[in-house]
Design a protein around this motif. Structure first.
Motif, PDB file in Angstrom:
ATOM      1  N   GLU A  70      37.319  39.998  36.046  1.00 44.41           N
ATOM      2  CA  GLU A  70      37.284  40.960  37.370  1.00 44.41           C
ATOM      3  C   GLU A  70      38.278  40.451  38.399  1.00 44.41           C
ATOM      4  OE1 GLU A  70      33.191  41.044  38.758  1.00 44.41           O
ATOM      5  OE2 GLU A  70      32.523  42.274  37.139  1.00 44.41           O
ATOM      6  N   GLU A 107      41.810  41.419  36.978  1.00 40.06           N
ATOM      7  CA  GLU A 107      42.140  43.114  37.232  1.00 40.06           C
ATOM      8  C   GLU A 107      42.191  43.487  38.717  1.00 40.06           C
ATOM      9  OE1 GLU A 107      38.663  44.405  35.175  1.00 40.06           O
ATOM     10  OE2 GLU A 107      39.482  44.327  33.363  1.00 40.06           O
ATOM     11  N   THR A 135      45.853  42.356  39.285  1.00 41.15           N
ATOM     12  CA  THR A 135      46.671  43.155  38.527  1.00 41.15           C
ATOM     13  C   THR A 135      46.974  44.544  39.332  1.00 41.15           C
ATOM     14  OG1 THR A 135      46.043  42.083  36.468  1.00 41.15           O
ATOM     15  CG2 THR A 135      47.377  43.963  36.492  1.00 41.15           C
ATOM     16  N   ARG A 136      45.730  45.322  39.588  1.00 43.79           N
ATOM     17  CA  ARG A 136      45.839  46.632  40.215  1.00 43.79           C
ATOM     18  C   ARG A 136      46.644  46.545  41.690  1.00 43.79           C
ATOM     19  NH1 ARG A 136      40.575  47.098  38.179  1.00 43.79           N
ATOM     20  NH2 ARG A 136      39.631  46.470  40.182  1.00 43.79           N
ATOM     21  N   TRP A 148      45.494  40.578  26.984  1.00 41.82           N
ATOM     22  CA  TRP A 148      44.432  39.316  27.349  1.00 41.82           C
ATOM     23  C   TRP A 148      44.916  38.275  26.333  1.00 41.82           C
ATOM     24  CZ3 TRP A 148      41.949  39.193  31.999  1.00 41.82           C
ATOM     25  CH2 TRP A 148      41.821  40.663  32.517  1.00 41.82           C
ATOM     26  N   HIS A 168      46.335  37.667  31.895  1.00 42.10           N
ATOM     27  CA  HIS A 168      46.555  39.151  31.472  1.00 42.10           C
ATOM     28  C   HIS A 168      48.214  39.309  31.820  1.00 42.10           C
ATOM     29  CE1 HIS A 168      45.876  43.633  32.153  1.00 42.10           C
ATOM     30  NE2 HIS A 168      46.039  43.313  30.841  1.00 42.10           N
TER      31      HIS A 168
END
Length: 470
Positions: free
Chosen positions: A48, A51, A54-55, A112, A133
């Motif tokens: 989480e 992610e 990354t966003r 991943w 990632h």
């Protein structure tokens, strides 16, 4: 076999070992599940966080292109609590970040994976483990964002190592406890075995020890002791019966042989031979009746005759047997009266019960016959319902039986001194007692003042109560 070998072969130890194995398997499964779930939770948190980063960074590219991404990556890589972050060009050359020693062509594929890495500030130290990632940005730039998962490995060690030690201690304590419990169980069993060997050697008076704890061994010992009491009683009865048979049958057999020998020596002519033969047959019939009575008693006591039991009316049986003996009783100067006002159905053997009742009436006629001419004695048969039982009473006006001898006369071949002048084998009341026990009843000898009162109680057949009949 060694002492330890005997302990390991006992059922108690095997049961404890089986329970210990099952418990260890369940405990290991629970610990393994907790470890797996904890690692999964840590991994989920890392995913989480990656992610989210990354966003955020890809959104920065939309705002300011690669230069803005480069600034963000440079600033984040120097933060004290920064995760893994790396930005490279299309050829894999680092532009900004905090990761060293990546495998060749590692950034050729997006997605991943887990890697071993070294941070830029920790150059020369041992590699760490991380979940990363890889994302491709426009212009063939490569972005790597990750989180250290060393904590996950440490957490696994924290859970697994104490769990393994705990299971080891549990097994050791379980085996030690099993040996202790088994030794105590084996001690009780050895005591029972020693007692059983003494009993098998012929000492029927020995009994199994009862600790008083009320456990299964105490219950087993009490049951076996009760069985041994019964066996000892039966063996004593068998010995007494054997002695009685040897004593009571020796006389008629000797008399039979002497008459046959006397006939061979002195008999002259057909009449004397015929008389000797008739006497021999009469003596033989008496012996056959004795053995028939013994066989009937044995069958009744062992329950072999139980298979032929049927439902029958006890009142009808009592009336029929009494009707057969009325002429005999009248001839002996006795009034035989019967009171059986209602049908009473019982489950049993009609013929065998009739034989027992015949013995009682025959004894009553034999010992109640008046000694003076013109006197009349009485024999009364009374059948009545008492609750769920049928109560049969046979009362006579004879000399009766002393209270001290009333239980003894129910044994085989027991004849009181007053009975020795009358013919018989001492089996009549024994047969009555055996038949009553076969039918689940009870017999009691009482004083009739004067005479003897025999009270027999037999359970009524199920469904024959007045309420159910109505």
């Amino acid at each position: 076999m060694t002492s330890l070998g005997r302990l390991l072969r006992t059922t108690a130890f095997k049961l404890i070992a089986a329970y210990l194995l099952v418990f260890a398997v369940f405990a290991g499964s629970v610990i393994a599940y907790l470890g797996w779930h904890t690692q999964r939770l840590v991994t989920r948190q890392a995913i989480e966080a990656i992610e989210n980063d990354t966003r955020f960074i890809t959104s920065q590219y939309d705002r300011g292109g690669i230069n803005r991404v480069l600034q963000v990556v440079s600033r984040r890589s120097r933060a004290p609590d920064a995760g893994l972050i790396l930005l490279t060009n299309f050829s894999g050359e680092p532009m900004a970040g905090n990761v060293l020693n990546l495998p060749l062509n590692f950034l050729d594929k997006a997605g991943w994976r887990e890697i071993d890495y070294v941070r830029e500030e920790d150059a020369g130290s041992r590699p760490s483990r991380a979940l990363v990632h890889v994302v491709f940005l426009p212009g063939d730039f490569r972005l790597l964002i990750g989180r250290d998962i060393v904590e996950r490995e440490e957490l696994r060690q924290i859970i697994i190592r104490p769990a393994v030690w705990g299971l080891g201690v549990l097994v050791i304590l379980g085996v030690a406890g099993g040996l202790f419990v088994t030794r105590r169980v084996l001690k009780r069993i050895d005591q029972m075995t020693a007692t059983a060997e003494t009993i098998m050697a012929g000492n029927l008076s020995r009994r199994l020890a009862v600790a008083g704890t009320g456990d299964e061994f105490d219950r087993l010992a009490l049951s076996l002791n009760a069985m041994l009491e019964r066996i000892e009683t039966l063996m004593a009865g068998l010995k007494e019966v054997s002695d009685n048979i040897a004593h009571d049958l020796k006389t008629p057999l000797t008399r039979l042989r002497n008459r046959a020998e006397d006939a061979l020596r002195t008999a002259q002519g057909d009449e004397q031979w015929r008389a000797a033969t008739e006497q021999t047959i009469e003596e033989s019939d008496g012996l056959i009746r004795t053995f028939d009575a013994l066989l009937m008693i044995a069958r009744a006591e062992t329950g072999q005759a139980r298979a032929g039991m049927v439902s029958f009316d006890l009142a009808e049986t009592v009336s029929s047997v009494a009707e057969l003996y009325e002429p005999v009783a009248d001839e002996q100067g006795l009034d035989l009266t019967v009171s059986a006002p209602e049908p009473l159905r019982v489950h049993g053997l009609r013929e065998l019960f009739g034989q027992a009742l015949s013995n009682l009436i025959d004894n009553a006629i034999k010992y109640s016959t008046p000694s003076l001419p013109g006197e009349r004695g009485t024999i009364r048969l009374m059948l009545e319902r008492r609750g769920e039982e049928a109560c049969l009473t046979v009362a006579d006006s004879g000399p009766g039986i002393p209270e001290a001898d009333r239980q003894r006369v129910l044994e085989r071949f027991v004849r009181l001194e007053a009975s020795r002048t009358q013919p018989g084998s001492g089996l009549g009341l024994s047969l009555v007692s055996a038949v009553v026990q076969l039918h689940g009843g009870a017999i009691e000898l009482q004083d009739n003042e004067p005479g003897l009162r025999v009270v027999i109680k037999i359970p009524l057949e199920a469904g024959s109560s007045p309420d159910s009949a109505s």
